[in-house]
Design a protein around this motif. Sequence first.
Motif, short mmCIF file in Angstrom:
data_model
loop_
_atom_site.label_atom_id
_atom_site.label_comp_id
_atom_site.label_asym_id
_atom_site.label_seq_id
_atom_site.Cartn_x
_atom_site.Cartn_y
_atom_site.Cartn_z
N VAL A 75 0.85 -1.09 0.09
CA VAL A 75 -0.05 0.55 0.04
C VAL A 75 1.13 1.30 0.40
CG1 VAL A 75 -1.42 1.43 0.97
CG2 VAL A 75 -2.03 -0.67 1.16
N ALA A 76 1.86 1.35 1.13
CA ALA A 76 2.48 2.41 1.03
C ALA A 76 4.44 2.28 1.46
CB ALA A 76 2.13 3.19 1.79
N ILE A 77 5.27 2.92 1.60
CA ILE A 77 6.23 2.77 1.76
C ILE A 77 6.49 3.48 2.36
CG2 ILE A 77 9.37 2.72 1.37
CD1 ILE A 77 8.70 1.46 -1.24
N LEU A 78 7.13 3.79 4.34
CA LEU A 78 6.92 4.97 4.70
C LEU A 78 8.22 4.93 5.25
CD1 LEU A 78 4.58 3.25 7.59
CD2 LEU A 78 4.27 4.05 5.75
N ALA A 79 8.53 6.78 4.84
CA ALA A 79 10.02 6.93 4.26
C ALA A 79 9.58 7.55 5.59
CB ALA A 79 10.38 7.77 3.23
N THR A 80 11.81 7.63 5.68
CA THR A 80 12.07 8.68 7.54
C THR A 80 12.75 9.48 6.16
OG1 THR A 80 14.41 7.67 7.54
CG2 THR A 80 12.09 6.53 8.44
N GLN A 98 6.91 7.99 13.57
CA GLN A 98 5.41 7.49 14.22
C GLN A 98 4.90 8.52 12.80
OE1 GLN A 98 2.57 9.00 17.92
NE2 GLN A 98 1.47 10.22 16.29
N PHE A 99 4.00 7.37 12.08
CA PHE A 99 3.28 8.22 11.04
C PHE A 99 1.72 7.40 11.23
CE2 PHE A 99 7.38 5.92 10.10
CZ PHE A 99 8.58 6.16 9.41
N ASP A 100 1.23 9.02 10.67
CA ASP A 100 -0.21 8.88 10.78
C ASP A 100 -1.01 7.78 9.75
OD1 ASP A 100 0.22 10.34 13.09
OD2 ASP A 100 0.19 12.29 12.39
N LEU A 101 -1.81 7.42 10.01
CA LEU A 101 -2.42 7.39 8.59
C LEU A 101 -4.61 7.70 8.86
CD1 LEU A 101 -2.39 2.91 9.94
CD2 LEU A 101 -1.57 4.97 7.96
N PRO A 102 -4.88 7.96 7.69
CA PRO A 102 -4.17 7.84 6.45
C PRO A 102 -3.25 8.57 6.19
CG PRO A 102 -6.69 8.47 6.62
CD PRO A 102 -6.18 8.69 7.74
N SER A 103 -2.88 9.66 6.68
CA SER A 103 -1.93 10.93 6.40
C SER A 103 -0.59 10.22 5.22
CB SER A 103 -1.93 11.76 6.82
OG SER A 103 -1.18 11.84 7.81
N LEU A 104 -0.11 9.35 6.37
CA LEU A 104 1.07 8.47 6.07
C LEU A 104 2.07 9.74 6.36
CD1 LEU A 104 1.54 6.92 2.56
CD2 LEU A 104 0.65 6.14 4.86
N ALA A 105 1.75 10.89 7.13
CA ALA A 105 2.33 11.85 7.60
C ALA A 105 3.96 11.38 8.69
CB ALA A 105 1.38 13.46 8.04
N ALA A 106 5.03 11.92 8.53
CA ALA A 106 5.29 11.22 9.55
C ALA A 106 6.12 12.19 10.03
CB ALA A 106 6.49 10.57 8.32
N ARG A 107 6.71 12.14 11.58
CA ARG A 107 7.47 12.79 12.83
C ARG A 107 8.38 11.92 13.39
NH1 ARG A 107 4.75 13.92 17.12
NH2 ARG A 107 2.74 12.85 16.96
N ARG A 108 9.25 12.77 13.90
CA ARG A 108 9.94 11.56 15.14
C ARG A 108 9.71 11.73 16.60
NH1 ARG A 108 16.53 12.72 12.48
NH2 ARG A 108 15.97 14.41 12.00
N LEU A 109 9.46 10.55 17.06
CA LEU A 109 9.09 10.92 18.51
C LEU A 109 10.33 11.37 19.31
CD1 LEU A 109 6.18 8.37 18.77
CD2 LEU A 109 6.12 11.27 18.28
N LEU A 153 3.97 15.06 -5.82
CA LEU A 153 2.61 15.12 -6.71
C LEU A 153 1.80 15.14 -4.84
CD1 LEU A 153 2.63 11.55 -8.20
CD2 LEU A 153 1.83 13.62 -8.65
N PRO A 154 0.67 15.73 -5.49
CA PRO A 154 -0.21 16.07 -3.80
C PRO A 154 -0.47 14.90 -3.35
CG PRO A 154 -1.50 16.43 -5.60
CD PRO A 154 0.43 16.39 -6.48
N ARG A 155 -0.12 14.31 -1.61
CA ARG A 155 -0.36 13.45 -1.35
C ARG A 155 -1.72 13.18 -1.09
NH1 ARG A 155 3.27 12.72 3.78
NH2 ARG A 155 1.87 15.24 4.36
N ALA A 156 -2.42 14.13 -0.77
CA ALA A 156 -3.72 13.99 -0.49
C ALA A 156 -4.47 12.97 -1.92
CB ALA A 156 -4.06 15.20 0.14
N GLU A 157 -4.25 13.80 -3.07
CA GLU A 157 -5.03 13.36 -4.21
C GLU A 157 -4.01 11.63 -4.72
OE1 GLU A 157 -5.86 15.76 -6.98
OE2 GLU A 157 -5.19 17.20 -6.08
N ALA A 158 -2.99 11.68 -4.75
CA ALA A 158 -2.11 10.43 -4.56
C ALA A 158 -2.20 9.52 -4.00
CB ALA A 158 -0.05 10.76 -4.25
N GLU A 159 -2.33 10.19 -2.34
CA GLU A 159 -2.94 7.89 -1.77
C GLU A 159 -4.44 7.23 -2.32
OE1 GLU A 159 -4.46 8.50 2.53
OE2 GLU A 159 -2.62 9.03 2.32
#
Length: 551
Positions: free
Chosen positions: A114-119, A154-165, A433-439
């Motif tokens: 479904v997705a690759i969660l990158a850092t 942390q990777f939020d769903l469904p946006s896949l937004a990432a941040r380091r905790l 690409l705009p993530r909200a539409e690419a997802e």
Amino acid sequence: MRSRATGTALLVFVVLALAARADERPLGDPRLLLEGPGPVMALAFRPGTGELAAGRGDALLETVLIPPEGGAAKPFAGHFRTVHALAWSPDGTLVAAAGPGRVSLLSGMSRRLVAILATETPDEERSFYAVHFSADGAAIIAAGGAHDAGEVHQFDLPSLAARRLLVLPGDPAGGDSRVYGLAETPGGELLAGATGDLFALDPASGEIRRRIDLPPVFHRDMGLSNRGDRLFLSTWEDAGAESGELETGPTVVDFPGGSVRRLAGVAEVTADRGAISPGGRWGVLGTREGEILVFDLASGRLVQRARIGSPVTALAFAADGASLAAGTVYGEIHLFPLSPADPGPPGAPSPSPAVLPAPDLPPASDLSGEGRARVRVEDRWVEAFDEGGRPAIGPAALFLPALEAEGGDRAALVLDYLTEWGEKGETLRASGLPRAEAEPLARYLAEQSAIEDEAVPVSLEDLFADPARFDGKKIRLAGVRAAVEFEGNTLSLAGSDRTFWHTLGGDTGTFEVAAEGILLARPGLRYGHMGLNDGVWVVTREIERKAVEGR
């Protein structure tokens, strides 16, 4: 009277002795579930099902149905790196696989990426060793880092937004700073275990609420009981020990106070994999000598040694506490029944997870990104271009997508695809690409893709009678009469006026063929070099070919 009393006392003693003996041997005899290629590096039971996910050192990710359901292993498509850790979403629809440089998110239904969660630093030196879905399913937590810097993301769903905790600076003494274990308490604290330290984090802010000193050891595995009252950490090796001097003594942390206990080791074995039963009664270690060591965590006693003969590389308890799965370096998966079961309290049902929903796309999607990057999908036909304008064009069934989160609200759509001749094209990456539409577009393409599907045997009669049934499916045909010509390769069936174009290559002539490939046969469209066929069979694997006339 006295003799009756004596007999009663003896009976009570025997019953108690038998009960104690049963407790002394909580694991029953193992059953071999599977033998396969590559060491089993991670195991995870799918919630609410009799299914076990296994990740291997050769990058194969698969699930195994546990008897009585039975069934062979079924591979996932799209994860292509070593699997260090696995986690299922609370509702069992998604599985996260952690490994070198990335975390892959895969669908438990379609079995595709479904997705690759990158850092921010997705290089090979930085690896993920632990992965965890939040209790509400709204986030994926992944931990690891490099030797000189531990990290929790942390990777939020469904946006896949990432941040380091959490970022741990390197140890001045040169010790390992990576984070190897993750767990979430019923109160919502996130526990992250590193060498010599246990951090309790606020997942919302990343703030360290408290820090618990642990013995100076590497903790390869970490598990928390259902109640959140007991944490079990396996010991990989003493941080101060010389190379090769491994110890097996695990660490137990009792909550809410956070008191730390180091259990006695077993001097003649080396163990680095561990798991805790859901109720928190049993802790198990897997040894490199092929043993399972079972500890009673209340007393700290070693109560059982079960032998499977091969070095243990992964352990997992079923959610109901009734069985334990063990993986080995030789690719075996063993299942131990647990008696008595230790499920812990049932607890309240988890809220509905924020899983990635099925896409609901308009008839056409047209996204623009960096440079000349563009992805256009219309009527299940894909036109994609990377930043330099290099194209990949064809039916959606021939594309396998992955989504990589980029900075801000942007993402890259990474496409593996087959050419019209069934050959793998060069991977195309449309960035910015705009993530909200690419997802949702990536999920749509994943559901349309047939590249990694298992081929379904189809009779020639069924194919020629109703080809639309098999449009976009990978099918296997046997006994096919195939003409290989200069400008018009065709499949035919005696008594039918249909013809299908095919992508078999090689010498010209007429052959009887068995092969697998993706069928494209949408009504109203024309296929083939001359545009006069009822469909095209994009052959991905030829099994057998025999000349029947001419060459």
